[in-house]
Design a protein around this motif. Structure first.
Motif, mmCIF file in Angstrom:
data_model
loop_
_atom_site.group_PDB
_atom_site.id
_atom_site.type_symbol
_atom_site.label_atom_id
_atom_site.label_comp_id
_atom_site.label_asym_id
_atom_site.label_seq_id
_atom_site.Cartn_x
_atom_site.Cartn_y
_atom_site.Cartn_z
ATOM 1 N N GLY A 104 0.827 -1.199 0.000
ATOM 2 C CA GLY A 104 0.000 0.000 0.000
ATOM 3 C C GLY A 104 0.859 1.246 0.000
ATOM 4 O O GLY A 104 1.967 1.260 0.516
ATOM 5 N N GLY A 105 0.359 2.286 -0.601
ATOM 6 C CA GLY A 105 1.103 3.541 -0.654
ATOM 7 C C GLY A 105 1.740 3.740 -2.008
ATOM 8 O O GLY A 105 1.655 2.898 -2.899
ATOM 9 N N VAL A 106 2.360 4.880 -2.164
ATOM 10 C CA VAL A 106 2.974 5.255 -3.430
ATOM 11 C C VAL A 106 4.465 5.413 -3.219
ATOM 12 O O VAL A 106 4.904 5.964 -2.208
ATOM 13 N N SER A 107 5.222 4.937 -4.164
ATOM 14 C CA SER A 107 6.672 5.060 -4.099
ATOM 15 C C SER A 107 7.062 6.532 -4.094
ATOM 16 O O SER A 107 6.452 7.350 -4.771
ATOM 17 N N THR A 167 2.518 -0.515 -4.714
ATOM 18 C CA THR A 167 1.638 -0.516 -5.886
ATOM 19 C C THR A 167 0.333 0.209 -5.603
ATOM 20 O O THR A 167 -0.627 0.065 -6.340
ATOM 21 N N ASN A 168 0.282 0.971 -4.521
ATOM 22 C CA ASN A 168 -0.914 1.715 -4.105
ATOM 23 C C ASN A 168 -2.087 0.786 -3.801
ATOM 24 O O ASN A 168 -3.240 1.102 -4.092
ATOM 25 N N CYS A 169 -1.813 -0.364 -3.215
ATOM 26 C CA CYS A 169 -2.852 -1.322 -2.839
ATOM 27 C C CYS A 169 -3.759 -0.689 -1.790
ATOM 28 O O CYS A 169 -3.291 -0.208 -0.768
#
Length: 84
Positions: free
Chosen positions: A56-59, A74-76
């Protein structure tokens, strides 16, 4: 993660965390604790735990580093809210 479901009542935070981690592992995912909050409430306490997918989240993107690194993010959107 449609199979991630239970009607169980957990006796402790440790039992809840163990069940979440074992279940997610059996489904091929890794779930981590995103946030916890505990409030005093009379003689006891209320504890809220939010679990999330480790992807979850954005790089944050490339920084000013010479290292060639990657991210598993992967923005899960998967999250579980639990109250004890």
């Amino acid at each position: 993660m449609a199979s991630f479901h239970t009607n169980m009542v957990f006796s402790s935070r440790e039992n809840l965390t163990e069940w979440v981690q074992e279940t997610s592992r059996s489904l091929g995912y890794v779930v981590v604790i995103k946030r916890t909050k505990t409030k005093g409430h009379g003689y006891g306490y209320i504890s809220k735990i939010i679990f999330k997918c480790d992807r979850g989240g954005v790089s944050r993107g490339p920084e000013t580093s010479t290292k060639n690194t990657g991210s598993r993010k992967t923005n899960c959107p998967f999250e579980i809210f639990a109250c004890l």
